[in-house]
Design a protein around this motif. Sequence first.
Motif, PDB file in Angstrom:
ATOM      1  N   UNK A  78       0.832  -1.202   0.000  1.00 45.67           N
ATOM      2  CA  UNK A  78       0.000   0.000   0.000  1.00 45.67           C
ATOM      3  C   UNK A  78       0.870   1.258   0.000  1.00 45.67           C
ATOM      4  N   UNK A  79       1.927   1.260   0.803  1.00 47.43           N
ATOM      5  CA  UNK A  79       2.823   2.425   0.861  1.00 47.43           C
ATOM      6  C   UNK A  79       3.591   2.611  -0.447  1.00 47.43           C
ATOM      7  N   UNK A  80       4.003   1.522  -1.060  1.00 43.12           N
ATOM      8  CA  UNK A  80       4.687   1.607  -2.359  1.00 43.12           C
ATOM      9  C   UNK A  80       3.747   2.159  -3.430  1.00 43.12           C
ATOM     10  N   UNK A  81       2.497   1.688  -3.428  1.00 40.98           N
ATOM     11  CA  UNK A  81       1.539   2.131  -4.449  1.00 40.98           C
ATOM     12  C   UNK A  81       1.201   3.611  -4.320  1.00 40.98           C
ATOM     13  N   UNK A  82       1.302   4.146  -3.107  1.00 36.47           N
ATOM     14  CA  UNK A  82       1.031   5.572  -2.877  1.00 36.47           C
ATOM     15  C   UNK A  82       2.282   6.427  -3.042  1.00 36.47           C
ATOM     16  N   UNK A  83       3.407   5.784  -3.342  1.00 39.21           N
ATOM     17  CA  UNK A  83       4.642   6.532  -3.546  1.00 39.21           C
ATOM     18  C   UNK A  83       5.289   7.015  -2.259  1.00 39.21           C
ATOM     19  N   UNK A  84       4.912   6.418  -1.139  1.00 39.51           N
ATOM     20  CA  UNK A  84       5.454   6.838   0.150  1.00 39.51           C
ATOM     21  C   UNK A  84       6.717   6.070   0.522  1.00 39.51           C
ATOM     22  N   UNK A  85       6.894   4.918  -0.112  1.00 41.19           N
ATOM     23  CA  UNK A  85       8.106   4.108   0.024  1.00 41.19           C
ATOM     24  C   UNK A  85       8.614   3.766  -1.362  1.00 41.19           C
ATOM     25  N   UNK A  86       9.890   3.436  -1.419  1.00 37.94           N
ATOM     26  CA  UNK A  86      10.456   2.871  -2.634  1.00 37.94           C
ATOM     27  C   UNK A  86      11.397   1.747  -2.244  1.00 37.94           C
ATOM     28  N   UNK A  87      11.613   0.832  -3.177  1.00 42.20           N
ATOM     29  CA  UNK A  87      12.553  -0.256  -2.945  1.00 42.20           C
ATOM     30  C   UNK A  87      13.821   0.008  -3.740  1.00 42.20           C
ATOM     31  N   UNK A  88      14.942  -0.249  -3.077  1.00 38.27           N
ATOM     32  CA  UNK A  88      16.241  -0.103  -3.735  1.00 38.27           C
ATOM     33  C   UNK A  88      17.077  -1.340  -3.431  1.00 38.27           C
ATOM     34  N   UNK A  89      17.993  -1.596  -4.308  1.00 41.45           N
ATOM     35  CA  UNK A  89      18.919  -2.701  -4.098  1.00 41.45           C
ATOM     36  C   UNK A  89      19.805  -2.395  -2.892  1.00 41.45           C
ATOM     37  N   UNK A  90      20.029  -3.412  -2.081  1.00 42.12           N
ATOM     38  CA  UNK A  90      20.921  -3.274  -0.927  1.00 42.12           C
ATOM     39  C   UNK A  90      22.351  -3.167  -1.449  1.00 42.12           C
ATOM     40  N   UNK A  91      23.047  -2.064  -1.158  1.00 36.73           N
ATOM     41  CA  UNK A  91      24.415  -1.918  -1.658  1.00 36.73           C
ATOM     42  C   UNK A  91      25.370  -2.998  -1.134  1.00 36.73           C
ATOM     43  N   UNK A  92      25.063  -3.558   0.031  1.00 35.88           N
ATOM     44  CA  UNK A  92      25.921  -4.590   0.608  1.00 35.88           C
ATOM     45  C   UNK A  92      25.581  -5.988   0.087  1.00 35.88           C
ATOM     46  N   UNK A  93      24.369  -6.176  -0.423  1.00 34.31           N
ATOM     47  CA  UNK A  93      23.924  -7.487  -0.900  1.00 34.31           C
ATOM     48  C   UNK A  93      22.874  -7.257  -1.978  1.00 34.31           C
ATOM     49  N   UNK A  94      23.293  -7.303  -3.216  1.00 36.32           N
ATOM     50  CA  UNK A  94      22.420  -7.003  -4.350  1.00 36.32           C
ATOM     51  C   UNK A  94      21.202  -7.897  -4.473  1.00 36.32           C
ATOM     52  N   UNK A  95      21.173  -8.999  -3.746  1.00 42.62           N
ATOM     53  CA  UNK A  95      20.006  -9.893  -3.804  1.00 42.62           C
ATOM     54  C   UNK A  95      18.853  -9.379  -2.950  1.00 42.62           C
ATOM     55  N   UNK A  96      19.169  -8.498  -2.008  1.00 41.54           N
ATOM     56  CA  UNK A  96      18.138  -7.971  -1.099  1.00 41.54           C
ATOM     57  C   UNK A  96      17.621  -6.630  -1.585  1.00 41.54           C
ATOM     58  N   UNK A  97      16.346  -6.371  -1.263  1.00 42.38           N
ATOM     59  CA  UNK A  97      15.714  -5.088  -1.572  1.00 42.38           C
ATOM     60  C   UNK A  97      15.413  -4.379  -0.260  1.00 42.38           C
ATOM     61  N   UNK A  98      15.863  -3.138  -0.156  1.00 35.56           N
ATOM     62  CA  UNK A  98      15.618  -2.337   1.033  1.00 35.56           C
ATOM     63  C   UNK A  98      14.481  -1.365   0.781  1.00 35.56           C
ATOM     64  N   UNK A  99      13.733  -1.077   1.831  1.00 41.18           N
ATOM     65  CA  UNK A  99      12.646  -0.106   1.770  1.00 41.18           C
ATOM     66  C   UNK A  99      13.173   1.247   2.230  1.00 41.18           C
ATOM     67  N   UNK A 100      12.902   2.261   1.458  1.00 41.32           N
ATOM     68  CA  UNK A 100      13.327   3.632   1.753  1.00 41.32           C
ATOM     69  C   UNK A 100      12.105   4.528   1.780  1.00 41.32           C
ATOM     70  N   UNK A 101      12.071   5.452   2.700  1.00 40.18           N
ATOM     71  CA  UNK A 101      10.990   6.441   2.756  1.00 40.18           C
ATOM     72  C   UNK A 101      11.269   7.495   1.686  1.00 40.18           C
ATOM     73  N   UNK A 102      10.263   7.788   0.881  1.00 42.06           N
ATOM     74  CA  UNK A 102      10.404   8.825  -0.140  1.00 42.06           C
ATOM     75  C   UNK A 102      10.139  10.197   0.476  1.00 42.06           C
TER      76      UNK A 102
END
Length: 150
Positions: A78-102
């Motif tokens: 729900x937060x991603x669809x509203x543009x309140x969060x975004x997912x980015x690749x984890x710089x330490x482990x490219x297999x993981x996706x981190x959640x960032x507040x926009x």
Amino acid sequence: MADGVDADEADAEQVAAELRLSIGLLVRRLRQVRIEGDLTLPENSALARLDRDGPTTSSALAKIEQISPQSMGATVAALLSRGLLEQREDPADGRRRLLWVTEAGRQALGSRRNARTQQLAQVLTSGFTQDELRRLAAAAPLIERLAQEL
């Protein structure tokens, strides 16, 4: 105290009961007033946690918030669809996706906090004396300390 007990005679259990009831009522009343575009309680909690603690995975966030990964997944979606969060690749482990507040997420949190603060300020201004305001101001740091020590 509500029943007229002198503060010098207050015992911890009685104070605890009165605080639990009064703070619980305050929180419920604040939650009852809906703000346009308001976040749900789980959305607000997840967004505020990420804003305060920094990026993490959805599963780690679920563990911190003590809810199931499936429930967190719905909240995050729900937060991603509203543009309140975004997912980015984890710089330490490219297999993981981190959640960032926009920036929109930070603005939503700020708007929510400001609206609740204004709601309280309006009641304080119209219904409390200066002496009562001073007493509430003096109690606020103690209530915060109590919350931090739980």
